[in-house]
Write a protein that holds these residues in place. Structure first.
Motif, PDB file in Angstrom:
ATOM      1  N   PRO A 196     -10.350 -28.556 -22.790  1.00  0.00           N
ATOM      2  CA  PRO A 196     -10.217 -27.309 -23.537  1.00  0.00           C
ATOM      3  C   PRO A 196     -11.294 -26.304 -23.141  1.00  0.00           C
ATOM      4  CG  PRO A 196     -10.403 -29.189 -25.035  1.00  0.00           C
ATOM      5  CD  PRO A 196     -10.595 -29.691 -23.633  1.00  0.00           C
ATOM      6  N   ARG A 210      -8.680 -24.794 -28.318  1.00  0.00           N
ATOM      7  CA  ARG A 210      -9.703 -24.238 -27.432  1.00  0.00           C
ATOM      8  C   ARG A 210     -11.084 -24.260 -28.077  1.00  0.00           C
ATOM      9  NH1 ARG A 210      -7.824 -21.848 -22.939  1.00  0.00           N
ATOM     10  NH2 ARG A 210      -5.603 -21.446 -22.872  1.00  0.00           N
ATOM     11  N   GLU A 230      -3.847 -22.710 -28.181  1.00  0.00           N
ATOM     12  CA  GLU A 230      -4.976 -21.906 -28.656  1.00  0.00           C
ATOM     13  C   GLU A 230      -5.752 -22.610 -29.771  1.00  0.00           C
ATOM     14  OE1 GLU A 230      -7.637 -18.946 -28.560  1.00  0.00           O
ATOM     15  OE2 GLU A 230      -5.913 -19.055 -27.224  1.00  0.00           O
TER      16      GLU A 230
END
Length: 69
Positions: free
Chosen positions: A67, A9, A6
């Motif tokens: 990403p 991203r 995460e």
């Protein structure tokens, strides 16, 4: 397929510490030592050390993935 962390991203660059170091399973001193030795590709923005996300994905073995935003 392995999920992209995460923290990566939608980001072109991330901080060397803690983001990169923690994703690589390294402590703070070890992370900075690896960067200074050229083992982690970095560049400086003022006093901050940054790591290109694409290079970090290579280090994590996730370079085949892009990403997501």
């Amino acid at each position: 397929m392995i999920e992209i962390p995460e923290q990566l991203r939608g980001r072109a660059v991330v901080d060397l510490w803690p983001t990169t170091g923690e994703l690589l399973g390294m402590g703070r001193n070890q992370t900075y030592a690896a960067a200074k030795a050229g083992e982690i590709p970095t560049f400086r923005v003022g006093v901050r050390w940054k790591v290109p996300t694409a290079k970090l994905l290579d280090l994590l073995g996730l370079s085949d993935q892009t990403p997501a935003a």
